[in-house]
Design a protein around this motif. Structure first.
Motif, PDB file in Angstrom:
ATOM      1  N   SER A 122       7.471 -27.874  33.660  1.00  0.00           N
ATOM      2  CA  SER A 122       6.179 -28.081  33.004  1.00  0.00           C
ATOM      3  C   SER A 122       6.366 -28.531  31.561  1.00  0.00           C
ATOM      4  O   SER A 122       5.709 -29.462  31.100  1.00  0.00           O
ATOM      5  N   LEU A 123       7.258 -27.877  30.863  1.00  0.00           N
ATOM      6  CA  LEU A 123       7.516 -28.236  29.468  1.00  0.00           C
ATOM      7  C   LEU A 123       8.155 -29.619  29.386  1.00  0.00           C
ATOM      8  O   LEU A 123       7.766 -30.448  28.561  1.00  0.00           O
ATOM      9  N   THR A 124       9.102 -29.890  30.255  1.00  0.00           N
ATOM     10  CA  THR A 124       9.784 -31.173  30.251  1.00  0.00           C
ATOM     11  C   THR A 124       8.817 -32.312  30.553  1.00  0.00           C
ATOM     12  O   THR A 124       8.828 -33.341  29.893  1.00  0.00           O
ATOM     13  N   ALA A 160      13.957 -25.876  23.498  1.00  0.00           N
ATOM     14  CA  ALA A 160      12.830 -25.128  24.064  1.00  0.00           C
ATOM     15  C   ALA A 160      13.139 -24.565  25.445  1.00  0.00           C
ATOM     16  O   ALA A 160      12.716 -23.457  25.785  1.00  0.00           O
ATOM     17  N   THR A 161      13.875 -25.311  26.253  1.00  0.00           N
ATOM     18  CA  THR A 161      14.110 -24.862  27.631  1.00  0.00           C
ATOM     19  C   THR A 161      15.315 -23.934  27.768  1.00  0.00           C
ATOM     20  O   THR A 161      15.359 -23.141  28.705  1.00  0.00           O
TER      21      THR A 161
END
Length: 185
Positions: A122-124, A160-161
């Motif tokens: 989702s973040l990517t 972030a990941t």
């Protein structure tokens, strides 16, 4: 997306998710079993396609130039090739788990994969597809600048990941119990 108008992109993505989840729940309650997940996904994607078609003023016209067609086919072949490899690995994994663990094992595998992949993906997708790619499109003729932006985006995504992945690796039991309750212990 290219113009960085993220509000409509977000609205359509939320609409797709809401329709897909709602349809899946209604169909599951109606006795459709695992097919409710497939129909929910298909319904959400159909709604997204219809909404984007209505929102976009662009319509295909004429024939593409042979030069552009070659570029698109070359790029598409690489993307398709990686998707085929990913699909093959997934199919083999599911076949092995299904043979050894049955339908329940496949359900647990699917849940585990979704839990592990969803936050990172989702973040990517949000940062990569909806921000970085359109932003790099603005500087596509300046290769040095585009390379610099790409490395900065990759670094930000990694920063972030990585903590999300570390939590999933280090604390899987706590996360499962915290999200799904003690019955999953």
């Amino acid at each position: 997306m290219r113009e960085l108008s993220l509000r409509p992109v977000t609205k359509v993505a939320l609409m797709e998710t809401a329709v897909g989840c709602s349809l899946s729940v209604v169909l599951a309650a109606g006795g459709f079993g695992v097919w409710s997940l497939a129909w929910g996904t298909l319904g959400g994607s159909a709604v997204s396609a219809i909404v984007w078609w209505r929102l976009s003023p662009w319509r295909p016209t004429g024939r593409p130039s042979p030069r552009i067609a070659r570029q698109l086919i070359g790029f598409g072949a690489n993307v398709s090739g990686s998707a085929v490899i990913e699909g093959a690995v997934d199919a083999v994994t599911r076949a092995l788990v299904g043979r050894g663990q049955g339908v329940a094992g496949l359900g647990y595998l699917d849940l585990a994969v979704r839990m592990a992949v969803m936050p990172v993906r989702s973040l990517t997708v949000a940062v990569g597809q909806q921000v970085a790619v359109p932003a790099m499109g603005l500087v596509q003729r300046d290769l040095r600048r585009m390379a610099s932006w790409y490395l900065a985006a990759l670094g930000a995504l990694s920063a972030a990941t990585a903590p999300l992945a570390a939590c999933l690796i280090a604390l899987p039991d706590l996360l499962v119990i915290g999200i799904f309750g003690n019955q999953w212990a």
